[in-house]
Enzyme design. Structure first.
Site, PDB file in Angstrom:
ATOM      1  N   GLN A 196       0.819  -1.209   0.000  1.00 22.16           N
ATOM      2  CA  GLN A 196       0.000   0.000   0.000  1.00 22.16           C
ATOM      3  C   GLN A 196       0.855   1.261   0.000  1.00 22.16           C
ATOM      4  O   GLN A 196       0.499   2.259  -0.636  1.00 22.16           O
ATOM      5  CB  GLN A 196      -0.917   0.004   1.229  1.00 22.16           C
ATOM      6  N   GLU A 197       1.974   1.215   0.701  1.00 18.92           N
ATOM      7  CA  GLU A 197       2.800   2.412   0.867  1.00 18.92           C
ATOM      8  C   GLU A 197       3.646   2.713  -0.366  1.00 18.92           C
ATOM      9  O   GLU A 197       3.695   3.852  -0.829  1.00 18.92           O
ATOM     10  CB  GLU A 197       3.727   2.250   2.084  1.00 18.92           C
TER      11      GLU A 197
END
Length: 716
Positions: free
Chosen positions: A590-591
């Site tokens: 996600q990051e």
């Protein structure tokens, strides 16, 4: 559809042709080049150049051609155009599989080197010599530019004029080149209208700025109306800095606009200044009072300033004025949504509901309507006004069945059937519909958990609302690629030569790429370790993978969507810090999408997106001497420090991962405020109540993806 039918769908087997045999042979001949070529593109160091040069000199045929293409590409990136041009000539003389690339890129290099005449032969009859090339449409433009560079505008016109009725003629680069040819031929009567049209109708293109420069060089001024039309389109595209500069320039230069247009220009320029945080309330109040929609825009600005100043009474008074005076203005629509969001963040359910509900009532076709309607429903749920919340949630499902809020509405409506109405059979109907329609969504897993708690319930007729639910459309998915598709083979060959930016266009040039292109492109990127680009190809495919059960999607898609690079370091560091490695992988996905070199606009670094201050603090506590911020771009270092940081964040929130993930994304201060703002029945209610859309979706995605990782790799 059964799992067998979906996962075993095969593309029709095409017989190898002379061309595909040639391409396949070239691909295999150059496979050993790939790591060296990719390294050269990445670093362009002396050692990398030397390695590919040695490979080219020690090989012949297609292997040598691919190496020379890789060298030429690197020279181009380093602006060594003459060397690039000569290297592309070597590629053309060594092999045939990528001869269209050798010709076209060689012509580009010659042009950049100032030797446009050398491009003539490379581009002459390009479409006849390379009919399937992705460069067919652009080759005439490049050839025309070569003629222009050599001060032969008539040659350029001979190339371009016969193409005036083709789709390519509508493109800004074609039109600009045609304008240049007319201009150099002394025909300003044809050149100027072309430049004007590009500037006004295609303002977001690179050529728009060039067109304006040429008009200035020809001493042909743009009218104020044309400049304003250009700025208006920039404004609508949310390019506020550029739009504002143009508005202000028109204002300074004595624009010749009508009084009404002049006043509107001042107001739109002020909006741009507000978006760039360069204006005060006093500046806005001094703006002219108009009798058209610009007056609504001025009020919208004042409402936004009141919001920023935390002046709720002033904000609400302006909204009421807009409702009375400008009930159909898009600026009222914007103001209502912004006001609803303001009160959502303040946890003022009554006022948030008022703004959102009024928006839906007054602008039922708004792009904000589905979101505003859902938020009104959720606000009613949070204040325990269950009757109204239930009505609105069913209305959400019926009115916006394809909306992203539908899974949320199904789940929370089911919770009300279960918890408040004690209609367990209907609750089960909603949970089952949610779980079967949105199989691997965040709320589908929560629904399955509730069904396990409810166990078997007596069958009841499904509520009429459930008939509106529509399953997301998912195309037939095959885990196999059309191996004899020439564009696929060519794309793989391009990867061997590190011509990475052409992989996607080459695949898309196939008439059947809609069936397999995303998979093909993603697999090629993954084959040389470009996991971020492979993952992005899957994400951007538009395929609703998560609507299907896992066993109905060929496994290759899942492994590309949920890769495991750096897995050894992830597991090792997760174990040291008592973390689930799948949670760490999901957070990284996600990051940074597994890009170790990622640096965000917030100055967060690397795989786990650590701020330099956080990295420095943890490094000091870990006894790492001489720590420097660039070390966060090293995957091993980032994972070592990042997992310590994640452990600390989780511990600050008593081990509750959802709180910790919200804080990882939004910071501790807002999360503490959210935690203290209401009596949440459970953690899922807290997550749905997160007022920042980005943070809410972030938490839900990571929790969902952690389960996906566990299901995909059960032995790890």
């Amino acid at each position: 559809m059964s799992s067998k039918n979906r996962s075993n769908k095969k593309h029709p087997a095409a017989k190898p042709t002379a061309r595909t045999i040639k391409l396949t042979s070239a691909f295999h001949a150059s496979e050993q080049l790939r790591p060296m070529a990719q390294q050269l593109t990445s670093t362009r160091s002396a050692a990398a150049y030397s390695g590919v040069q040695n490979y080219a000199h020690s090989h012949s045929g297609e292997a040598a051609a691919a190496a020379y293409l890789a060298l030429g590409h690197a020279y181009m990136l380093d602006h060594r155009y003459a060397e690039a041009a000569s290297t592309y000539r070597l590629a053309a003389g060594s092999g045939e599989a990528l001869d269209d690339y050798a010709d076209y890129l060689g012509a580009q290099a010659a042009l950049q080197a100032g030797h446009g005449a050398d491009a003539y032969a490379l581009l002459d009859r390009f479409a006849e010599r390379h009919p399937d090339s992705i460069f067919v449409a652009n080759a005439p433009i490049l050839l025309a530019n070569a003629y222009i560079q050599q001060n032969n505008p008539q040659g350029a016109l001979r190339v371009l004029q016969p193409l005036a009725d083709t789709p390519q003629a509508a493109h800004s680069d074609f039109r600009y080149t045609l304008g240049r040819a007319y201009q150099l031929a002394g025909d300003t009567g044809h050149a100027a209208p072309i430049y004007r049209s590009i500037y006004v109708t295609q303002p977001l293109t690179f050529e728009a700025g060039q067109a304006r420069a040429q008009l200035q060089a020809m001493s042909v001024p743009l009218t104020s109306a044309e400049r304003k039309a250009h700025a208006d389109q920039l404004f609508n595209a949310k390019r506020y800095a550029e739009a504002g500069d143009e508005y202000h320039a028109i204002q300074r230069e004595g624009n010749g606009l009508s009084p009404a247009d002049h006043d509107a220009l001042l107001i739109y320029a002020a909006v741009c200044d507000m978006k760039m945080k360069r204006i005060s309330r006093r500046d806005v109040e001094r703006l002219p009072d108009t009798a058209d929609d610009s007056a609504a825009l001025k009020l919208y600005m004042l409402a936004e300033i009141s919001r920023n100043e935390n002046d709720e009474a002033g904000h609400d008074a302006i909204i009421n004025d807009m409702v009375k005076r400008f009930p159909t203005s898009r600026w009222l629509e914007e103001a209502l949504y912004s006001g609803g969001n303001m009160y959502l963040i303040k946890h003022d359910a009554k006022q948030a509901t008022y703004h959102y509900s009024l928006l839906v009532q007054m602008f039922p076709s708004s792009t904000y309507a589905a979101s505003a309607h859902w938020r009104a429903a959720w606000m009613n749920y949070r204040i325990r006004n269950y009757v109204e919340a239930a009505r609105l949630m069913d209305e959400q499902i019926r009115g916006y069945p394809a909306g992203i809020e539908t899974p949320s509405a199904l789940y929370w409506r089911a919770r009300m059937y279960e918890d408040e109405e004690h209609d367990l059979g209907q609750a089960a109907n909603y949970y089952r519909t949610l779980a079967s329609t949105y199989n691997n969504y965040y709320y589908a897993e929560l629904a399955r958990t509730r069904l396990a708690v409810l166990k078997a319930q007596p069958a009841v007729a499904p509520a009429a609302t459930l008939s509106f639910v529509r399953k997301p459309v998912v195309p037939e998915l095959s885990g196999e690629l059309p191996e004899n598709e020439p564009h696929l083979i060519k794309a793989r060959l391009l990867a061997n030569a590190a011509l990475n930016e052409y992989i996607g266009p080459e695949i898309q040039a196939s008439e059947t790429s809609s069936e397999w292109g995303a998979l093909g492109q993603s697999e090629i990127y993954a084959s040389y370790g470009e996991y971020p680009r492979a993952l992005q190809s899957m994400k951007h495919s538009g395929i609703s993978f998560f609507a299907l059960p896992m066993d109905q999607v060929p496994n290759v898609y899942w492994t590309l969507l949920f890769p495991k690079p750096y897995w050894g370091d992830i597991v090792s560091n997760a174990d040291k810090n008592g973390l689930d490695p799948f949670l760490v992988a999901s957070l990284i996905r996600q990051e940074s999408e597994f890009n170790p070199g990622a640096v965000s606009r917030a100055n967060a670094y690397g795989l786990m997106q650590l701020l330099p201050s956080v990295g420095k603090s943890i490094a000091k506590k870990q006894g790492m001497k001489g720590f420097k911020t660039p070390q966060l771009l090293n995957p091993a270092t980032n994972l070592q420090l990042g997992t310590v940081n994640l452990r600390q964040v989780i511990d600050r929130y008593g081990g509750q991962q959802e709180y910790a993930l919200a804080a990882y994304n939004a910071g501790d201060v807002p999360v503490r405020q959210w935690m203290s703002s209401g009596d949440y029945k459970d953690i899922a209610e807290f997550v749905e109540s997160i007022p920042y859309t980005e943070t809410r979706e972030y938490v839900q995605a990571i929790m969902r993806n952690r389960l996906m990782y566990k299901a995909l790799y059960p032995s790890h």
